[in-house]
Every structure is written in structure tokens, then in C-alpha cells.
Design a protein around this motif. Structure first.
Motif, short mmCIF file in Angstrom:
data_model
loop_
_atom_site.label_atom_id
_atom_site.label_comp_id
_atom_site.label_asym_id
_atom_site.label_seq_id
_atom_site.Cartn_x
_atom_site.Cartn_y
_atom_site.Cartn_z
N ALA A 163 0.83 -1.21 0.00
CA ALA A 163 0.00 0.00 0.00
C ALA A 163 0.87 1.26 0.00
O ALA A 163 0.57 2.23 -0.71
CB ALA A 163 -0.94 -0.01 1.21
N SER A 190 -7.36 -6.76 -0.41
CA SER A 190 -8.30 -5.86 -1.07
C SER A 190 -7.55 -5.01 -2.06
O SER A 190 -6.64 -4.28 -1.69
CB SER A 190 -9.00 -4.97 -0.04
N ARG A 192 -8.66 -2.49 -3.48
CA ARG A 192 -8.97 -1.09 -3.17
C ARG A 192 -8.11 -0.58 -2.01
O ARG A 192 -7.57 0.51 -2.06
CB ARG A 192 -10.45 -0.96 -2.82
N ALA A 193 -8.04 -1.38 -0.96
CA ALA A 193 -7.25 -0.95 0.21
C ALA A 193 -5.78 -0.83 -0.12
O ALA A 193 -5.09 0.07 0.38
CB ALA A 193 -7.46 -1.93 1.36
#
Length: 388
Positions: A163, A190, A192-193
Motif C-alpha cells: 500500500a 483488497s 482497493r485498500a
């Protein structure tokens, strides 16, 4: 030895096929129909395919329309890692930056010229050097980059700061892909995360069948250099009749992983701690690699000074325990791990690396068997050492 008495501890290589996935696969095999055909049989195959696509998308919180099915993780990585990969409305990349500990299908499976590829260094714990990444991206003035950093290392189990790498990449106009095949079912995943542009998944790492994988995009509209050209399957990104039975099995496995993640994470953490305790108790001189970094709960890569991997693997196998070395090439030969080399591990120690990886069907009895066999192996090593 009866296979029921064996301890299979090589889940990172391939997980046993889940019963539910096997049933789904067999049911799909028994039905006729090409998913591209318009008749009733073809529509039924298409419906099964799209239901599996929705399950795989749900596993990583993605849009089903952004899931592209492939023959496996290696093909998905090769599909993404090409100069034509581009975010919606943007140009492709000229430079590829990859983690030094990536799987060989990333290190050797990309489609960039050799002089356009650079490796992101690892620290002594196996974690990618994000300061190096940011400095390198800052220096690429006017040149667009693609970054590829695996979510979890297949050998050490080290979880990478993907991330944060995505934030750095996007701040410098780069796109980012992650090979996430080892992570689902062990940690939350995820797209998205994480904030990545693309993610690779593989069915057989989560208890689905071999021969199915997926490239998952953050959204529709990305540019890709097609690997397999021909018909318009997979929205034109991957030609060839889809392997519906394997994909249906993939979908079944993805659903099970998603539904049972919380309980399974706790169980794997308990088992992983038990295996780690067995390593330290039965082989006090053992070194666990990546021990100072966040790791998958199911993976332990360790070495005992003076114990060669080839010898240990045979002894474990004869004792009813299936492990792997730090890196096993396609021919089945044992060779020193490039991951440990990138971490700066002494070659004499790296050559003895053994990987233990458990999973959804692992039970406490397998911890006991592993500990017993390791104790015997270590006793023989000590005797030889004293006699030398």
C-alpha cells in the motif's frame, strides 16, 4: 508409507484441492457448452463462468468486470508486465521496477527489454527498500514506470508494504502491480485498500484446481499488451476458449476462502506458532529468515547450520513430511534462493534453507510428525558433527 500418515507442508507450492472446488469442477466437466456460444448450453457455461468471476472479484473487493481469467499466475503476471500496461487515459511504461525477491515468473516473465528493468533492493529481513524506490522514481524524469511488488513472498512469507509502495508510485506518475497469489486465505486482501492498479491471483494456491488464474485490474479502461491473440474472449484481453471447469473450481475456492478468512487466520497463526516453536526446540541453532518482518502466518523458511537442503528434504520425505527448499526450479533440482541472496544471507546458510508452509487442511498431528522427524534429523547432524 500410507499418504494418510504423511504431513503435507508445501501449501505455498500448491494447496490440496478443496472438496467443494473438486465437486464444482466435476459438475462443470459433466456439462457441455462453450461459454461463447449463444444456445442454451453455451449460456449455461457463460453463467457459470460469470458466477465464478464474481466470486474471485469478491475475494479481493474488485469489480467483476475487471477480472481477466488466465491459465495461472505466471500468465497473469506476464500479461500485466509489459510496456503496454497503462492506467486509463495514460501512456504505457518505459521502465519496470521489480522487487529483488519476486517469483521467477515476475523476474524472468516480463516483456520489457533487459536494460529497462531494475530491481528494488531488499533489507536483511526481506522487506523492499521503499526509500530506494522513491529516489529511483524521482530520478526517472519524463520516463513513465511500472512497479511490481509481491504482496507476500513465496519463500520467506514476508508481507511487503504494498500500500505504501502504491502511494509512492502514484505520486510519481507510475503504475503498480502486485503478485498476490500467496496472500488470500492467510491475510485480508483488497485491491482497493492496497491501492494497486493490478493484482495477480492463482486458483491452486487457495485450494482450487491447477490451470486457472486471474489478472485483476483496479477498474475497467486499462491498456494491456495481449499475450494470446485470436478470439474476443475475456473482453479481448485473453483469447482462447475459457477453461470453464477450472475457473468454476477457482470460484468455489475463492468463496470458501472469503467466508472463512477470520477463523482460518487465527487457526493458521496458532499452527504457525506451533511449527516455529518446534523448529526452535528441536534445532536450537536454526535461523528463521524474515523473522524481523511481518510474515504470513503459515510460512516458515529456516536453515540449520551444517545441514544441506538436499539431505534434509530426502530425510523429511522418508519420514513422511513434505517440505520444499528455499527455491525449487521446474526441473525439481534444489538451488540456492535468490531471495536469500537479495537479503544478504551467507551462501553456506542459504544453501540449507527449508520452507514449511501449512494450510486449510493442516492439523495438530502434522506439527507432531514434523517435530519428531526434525528431532531425528538434527540428532544425526549433531552426531556427524561431533565425529568429524
Amino acid at each position: 508409507m500410507d499418504t494418510a500418515e504423511r504431513a503435507y507442508l508445501d501449501y505455498n507450492a500448491t494447496a490440496p484441492l478443496r472438496e467443494e472446488a473438486a465437486r464444482a469442477l466435476v459438475h462443470a466437466l459433466e456439462r457441455v457448452g462453450n461459454a461463447s456460444s449463444v444456445h442454451a448450453e453455451g449460456r449455461a457455461a457463460r453463467a457459470a463462468l460469470e458466477a465464478a468471476r464474481a466470486e474471485v472479484a469478491a475475494l479481493v473487493e474488485a469489480d467483476p468486470a475487471a477480472v481477466i481469467f488466465t491459465s495461472g499466475g505466471s500468465e497473469a503476471n506476464a500479461l500485466a508486465l509489459a510496456p503496454g500496461f497503462a492506467r486509463p487515459g495514460e501512456a504505457g511504461a518505459e521502465v519496470l521496477l521489480v522487487g529483488a525477491g519476486e517469483h521467477p515468473c515476475v523476474l524472468d516473465g516480463h516483456r520489457f527489454p533487459a536494460d529497462a528493468v531494475e530491481r528494488i533492493p531488499l533489507d536483511a529481513h526481506g522487506v523492499a527498500d521503499l526509500a530506494w524506490l522513491e529516489a529511483r522514481l524521482s530520478a526517472l524524469t519524463g520516463r513513465r514506470a511500472l512497479v511490481s511488488l509481491q504482496l507476500a513472498n513465496n519463500e520467506t512469507g514476508v508481507v511487503q508494504p504494498v500500500a505504501e509502495a502504491a502511494r509512492i508510485a502514484h505520486a510519481h506518475g507510475a503504475s503498480i502491480h502486485t503478485d498476490a497469489v500467496q496472500a488470500p486465505g492467510k491475510i485480508p486482501v483488497s485491491i482497493r485498500a492496497l491501492g494497486v492498479d493490478a493484482m495477480t491471483l492463482s486458483a491452486h494456491k487457495i485450494g482450487g484446481p491447477q490451470g486457472a488464474g486471474a489478472l485483476v485490474l483496479a477498474s475497467e479502461g486499462y491498456g494491456l499488451d495481449r499475450l494470446v491473440r485470436g478470439g474476443g474472449q475475456e473482453r479481448g484481453f485473453r483469447a482462447g476458449t475459457e477453461n470453464v471447469p477450472a475457473i468454476v473450481g477457482f470460484g468455489a475456492a475463492a468463496r470458501l476462502v472469503r467466508e472463512h478468512l477470520d477463523g482460518e487466520r487465527e487457526r493458521l497463526a496458532r499452527l504457525g506458532a506451533a511449527f516455529a516453536a518446534a523448529v526452535r526446540e528441536k534445532a536450537p541453532e536454526a535461523v528463521v529468515f524474515g523473522d524481523g518482518a511481518p510474515r504470513l502466518p503459515n510460512t516458515i523458511l529456516f536453515a540449520v547450520p551444517g545441514l544441506r537442503a538436499e539431505t534434509a528434504l530426502i530425510a523429511f520425505d522418508l519420514g513422511g513430511v513434505a517440505l520444499s527448499s528455499g527455491s525449487a526450479c521446474s526441473s525439481g533440482k534444489v538451488k540456492r534462493s535468490h531471495v536469500l541472496d537479495a537479503m544478504g544471507v551467507d551462501p553456506s546458510l542459504a544453501e540449507g534453507a527449508l520452507r514449511l508452509s501449512c494450510g486449510y487442511a493442516t492439523r495438530d498431528a502434522e506439527v507432531i510428525r514434523f517435530a519428531s522427524v526434525l528431532e531425528n534429523i538434527e540428532a544425526r547432524r549433531v552426531r556427524r558433527s561431533r565425529a568429524a
